[in-house]
Design an enzyme around this catalytic site. Structure first.
Site, mmCIF file in Angstrom:
data_model
loop_
_atom_site.group_PDB
_atom_site.id
_atom_site.type_symbol
_atom_site.label_atom_id
_atom_site.label_comp_id
_atom_site.label_asym_id
_atom_site.label_seq_id
_atom_site.Cartn_x
_atom_site.Cartn_y
_atom_site.Cartn_z
ATOM 1 N N HIS A 183 -7.463 -27.638 -10.889
ATOM 2 C CA HIS A 183 -8.516 -28.644 -10.813
ATOM 3 C C HIS A 183 -8.753 -29.076 -9.364
ATOM 4 C CE1 HIS A 183 -7.219 -29.060 -15.038
ATOM 5 N NE2 HIS A 183 -8.460 -29.432 -15.271
ATOM 6 N N ASP A 252 -12.983 -20.910 -17.301
ATOM 7 C CA ASP A 252 -12.543 -22.293 -17.240
ATOM 8 C C ASP A 252 -13.617 -23.091 -16.499
ATOM 9 O OD1 ASP A 252 -10.996 -24.565 -17.497
ATOM 10 O OD2 ASP A 252 -9.222 -23.730 -16.523
#
Length: 339
Positions: A183, A252
């Site tokens: 992230h 993702d």
């Protein structure tokens, strides 16, 4: 025809701007987060409104509902569920009990989601951790061996399918060796190819019959030192040819910082590599417009794979959910009693 992307929305109801965007661009799926969920009827209404807006009553609605840290729905909306490591802890002591608990966990989570109109759960997680794995995986992992992860992952997936919910195996071909959070930055894994094949890729090969998978924003230098798996044609070909996965492969979240560059360029690169679907999660409309602008209509193998995945959504298997929950709670007590 739907476009090859999945996106979120900002709040608990669609805004006029969002409704116009969805109607014009027709994303394949919608992914929900805690910001979108206040009470059961509100969630059902949001799901129904989005499906009506895109003109498809069966359009997939996704959520991350693993249990533990990664669950967008929490009590009192739904029952509580533990982190993934709890299933593996019981399985190592009591293999039959661990497998049963994992199946029941999937079945009960799936029942919660099905009741709300949600048809896809971004679980199970098949990453094999190491002693230096980033906490972004941490206790989400079902165990420390590929065998435990395969056993637990299979049973959770079977439970979800029995509840009428599609599982998404993640993060293909493996996020377990990443020492940083994708992230926030790009993980680079330098493990040798034979070790990756033997350990990290094995759970994905074992569950290659699943309908959907999510890619890893991880660089595997043994195969492609320049691109993360999501944006690497080499890695996508490995997923298709060596791991032998023929389900629909979604990237993702493309807004994660592991992927650098302008949003449209990020998405173009993942499609060029061979991903079937782009996933954008944060609900920011201008970013979603950039994703939509470079996302093609589903066609060819991507269309075939996505259609085949949705064909696996079945009516839930009849079950006494109260009895199953009681059994699950007994197994959970046994699992958490193990130090």
């Amino acid at each position: 025809m739907a476009k090859a992307f999945i996106c979120g929305c900002e709040g608990t109801a669609l805004s006029g701007e969002e409704r116009a965007f969805f109607a014009a661009e027709r994303p394949w799926g919608l992914i929900l987060f805690a910001r979108n969920c206040s009470d059961p009827q509100q969630i059902r209404d949001l799901v129904a409104d989005w499906r009506e807006t895109v003109g498809d009553p069966a359009a997939p609605v996704l959520i991350d509902q693993e249990g533990g840290r990664v669950r967008r729905l929490r009590p009192p909306l739904v029952a509580d569920y533990p982190a993934g490591e709890v299933y593996g802890r019981l399985l190592e002591r009591d293999p039959a009990g661990g497998r049963r608990m994992a199946y029941l966990g999937g079945r009960l989570i799936g029942a919660d989601l099905h009741d709300l109109g949600i048809t896809v759960d971004c679980a199970p997680i098949l990453d094999v951790p190491t002693p230096v794995t980033s906490d972004v995986i941490g206790d989400r992992a079902y165990g420390t061996t590929r065998e435990t992860i395969i056993d637990v992952g299979r049973k959770i997936a079977e439970g979800l399918l029995a509840a009428g919910v599609l599982p998404v195996i993640k993060h293909m071909p493996g996020h377990g060796r990443a020492t940083v959070d994708s992230h926030l930055e790009l993980p680079v894994v330098d493990a040798p190819a034979d070790e990756l094949r033997r350990v990290d890729f094995a759970p994905f090969k074992a569950l290659r019959d699943m309908p959907l998978a999510m890619s890893a924003h991880v660089v595997f230098t043994a195969f492609d030192p320049d691109n993360c798996a999501t944006q690497s044609r080499t890695m996508i070909e490995l997923i298709r040819d060596e791991i032998d996965f023929d389900g629909a492969l979604m990237a993702d979240d493309v807004s994660m910082k592991a992927l650098g560059g302008e949003m449209g360029a990020r998405v173009e690169k993942l499609f060029a590599a061979g991903c079937d679907l782009a996933l954008h999660c944060n609900g920011e409309l201008e970013e979603m417009r950039a994703v939509a602008a470079v996302s093609p209509e589903l066609h060819g193998d991507a269309l075939r794979r996505c259609a085949a995945a949705l064909a696996q959504v079945k009516a839930p298997v009849d079950a006494d959910l109260e009895a199953l929950r009681g059994e699950y709670e007994r197994l959970l007590a046994a699992a958490t009693a193990v130090a």
